[in-house]
Scaffold this active site. Structure first.
Site, PDB file in Angstrom:
ATOM      1  CE  LYS A 147      20.764  20.756  10.259  1.00  0.00           C
ATOM      2  NZ  LYS A 147      19.648  20.405   9.357  1.00  0.00           N
ATOM      3  CB  SER A 153      17.729  17.534  11.319  1.00  0.00           C
ATOM      4  OG  SER A 153      18.040  18.259  10.140  1.00  0.00           O
ATOM      5  CB  SER A 212      15.716  19.614   8.385  1.00  0.00           C
ATOM      6  OG  SER A 212      15.654  18.289   8.809  1.00  0.00           O
TER       7      SER A 212
HETATM    8  N1  GLN Z   1      12.860  14.578   9.129  1.00  0.00           N
HETATM    9  C1  GLN Z   1      13.254  14.236   7.809  1.00  0.00           C
HETATM   10  C2  GLN Z   1      14.246  13.103   7.858  1.00  0.00           C
HETATM   11  O1  GLN Z   1      14.463  12.601   8.886  1.00  0.00           O
HETATM   12  C3  GLN Z   1      13.841  15.432   7.123  1.00  0.00           C
HETATM   13  C4  GLN Z   1      15.174  15.767   7.612  1.00  0.00           C
HETATM   14  C5  GLN Z   1      15.781  16.933   6.885  1.00  0.00           C
HETATM   15  O2  GLN Z   1      15.101  17.713   6.249  1.00  0.00           O
HETATM   16  N2  GLN Z   1      17.095  16.995   6.971  1.00  0.00           N
HETATM   17  O3  GLN Z   1      14.806  12.713   6.879  1.00  0.00           O
END
Ligand code: GLN
Length: 477
Positions: free
Chosen positions: A69, A144, A168
């Site tokens: 990532k 994400s 994410s």
């Molecule tokens: N979707 C969640 C957010 O927008 C979690 C994102 C993540 O785990 N990086 O914060």
């Protein structure tokens, strides 16, 4: 043999290389060809390295490609977090997980797309444009870590790393039909991970099956002197539990996770999974996590507060983009033009909740509720060993469907967020498909530092179903 690679787990391919039944070169060209042909449609990679970054290390996964990532530092390579503000930034050191992968003889083939700074659940908040869901290109892959999940689902790489602050790793794994593991907070070093919410972030593997997941965890877990939040607890050999019996394990079903808003098909797949577990001798019990309703609100104070503070460093002076000519205009223009809309929203919310006069009402209160959420889990883990829930209330949604409505986007994390607030480990794995052909994911939540029970359960049930063997219908042209 080459056609076989597609259906083999990573550790099996590595085994064939060791027995000289296939060469490393053949393996690389197999995966590179898939990247070249399929990623035009999928857009899961930010950058593909030619040749891969490869060092002479050794492990059970030696010689295999992995994707990373784009928020994890790889020395000498661009690290952008899918943000314009970092688009020209080169990492000046390796993250600890990268050092460990190199030592294990894995080859890094590139970086994957994500929501900017990991803010999001759809990979639409990326300065490179969205990644698509491999099962239906009109759908989001989740986020994400959507690039990592989509790439693994399509077998562009056997595995990838993601990061999980509120879901994410797990939510995109569920949307793409793969295994996504969020280790216990403190299990994996965050050194070299661009910080989002420092009390919530963890790096973890995305794989097509539980065996590979265990092999990667063996490599990346463990104490690191560069991250004071890593634990000194010994790291077990996670592959040892892969064939263990699961009879007698007690799973809790939290009633708050099976109510309003849960899609019928998702619910049905979880019920089917429960029957498989029961056949294997697992016991079930209804439980309650009474503060569940407050989790999203609590997270969306704590995570943006930490994010707003972590993002202060991107000021146009030290990293990446610099616009403007005197100090104030550099700060203003760089941040105004460098950050995307969601990043700015998080900075506003976070700065507001931390500011004097509001701190007690927002951040401090959220911190207290966080303790209550944590306690819910502690109480429940006195009665059951593990908790089973859906990973997400629905299968993947359409591109653009939620991007204009942040609240509905935030609500899609409703089942994953509490795990980060409580610092526990959890995994999402495929447990069915919707009539439309989209994968459905189940989540197992474990006690802190009890990753083994999750692997035990997941790998046992994986032998009874074939969901993890299905490959998205995007072929090599
Ligand atoms: N979707 C969640 C957010 O927008 C979690 C994102 C993540 O785990 N990086 O914060």
């Amino acid at each position: 043999m080459k056609d076989n690679i597609l259906n083999l787990a990573g550790y099996q391919i590595s085994h064939l290389i060791k027995r000289s039944e296939i060469s490393e070169k053949e393996v690389f060209s197999f995966f590179y060809r898939r990247i070249e042909n399929i990623d035009k449609k999928l857009k899961s990679f930010v950058e593909v390295y030619h040749p891969p970054l490869y060092y002479q290390g050794d492990s059970s996964l030696k010689g295999l490609p992995i994707a990373i990532k784009d928020n994890i530092c790889i020395y000498g390579k661009r690290i952008t977090c899918a943000s314009k503000i970092l688009s020209s930034h080169i990492a000046v050191y390796d993250a600890t997980v990268i050092k460990r992968l190199k030592k294990a003889g894995l080859a890094i083939v590139g970086t994957t797309n994500m929501d900017e700074f990991a803010f999001g659940s759809s990979t639409e908040n990326s300065c490179y444009g969205p990644t698509r869901n491999p099962w239906d290109l009109e759908m989001v892959p989740g986020g994400s870590s959507g690039g990592s999940a989509a790439a693994v689902a399509c077998r562009l790489v056997p595995f990838a790393l993601g990061s999980d602050t509120g879901g994410s790793i797990r939510q995109p794994a569920s949307f793409c039909g793969v295994v996504g593991f969020k280790p216990t907070y403190g299990r994996v070093s965050r050194f070299g991970l661009v910080a989002f919410g420092s009390s919530l972030d963890q790096i973890g593997p995305i794989t097509t099956n539980f065996s590979d997941c265990a092999h990667i965890l063996n490599i990346i877990c463990g104490f690191d002197e560069f991250d004071s939040t890593t634990s000194k607890k010994p790291v077990p050999d996670f592959t040892k539990v892969l064939n263990s019996p699961i009879e007698g394990i007690k799973i809790g079903l939290p009633k708050e996770y099976f109510g309003k808003g849960l899609d019928n098909e998702v619910e049905k797949s979880i019920l089917d999974l429960i029957s498989v577990f029961k056949k294997l001798g697992v016991k079930f019990k209804e439980i309650s996590l009474p503060h569940t309703d407050y989790a999203v609100a609590t997270y969306y104070i704590i995570a943006p507060s930490e994010a707003s503070s972590n993002l202060q460093r991107f000021d146009g002076i030290r990293y990446g983009l610099r616009l403007g000519d005197d100090l104030m205009s550099i700060y203003k223009r760089t941040r105004k033009e460098g950050f995307g809309e969601e990043a700015k929203r998080r900075i506003f919310i976070g700065t507001y909740s931390l500011s004097s006069g509001y701190y007690e009402d927002y951040y401090l209160r959220a911190a207290k509720v966080r303790t209550l959420i944590k306690k819910d889990f502690e109480d429940v883990f006195k009665e059951v060993d593990v908790i089973l829930t859906p990973t997400s209330p629905t299968p993947a949604f359409k591109l653009g469907e939620k991007s204009k409505d942040p609240l509905s986007m935030y609500l899609s994390d409703i089942y994953t967020i509490s795990v980060n607030l409580a610092g526990l480990c959890a995994v999402s794995f495929p447990c069915g498909f919707s009539l439309q052909g989209l994968p459905i994911g189940a989540q197992l939540i474990g006690r802190a530092f009890d990753e083994e029970t999750l692997i035990k359960l997941g790998s046992a049930v994986e032998k009874e179903t074939d969901y993890h063997q299905r490959i998205p219908p995007i072929g090599v042209d």
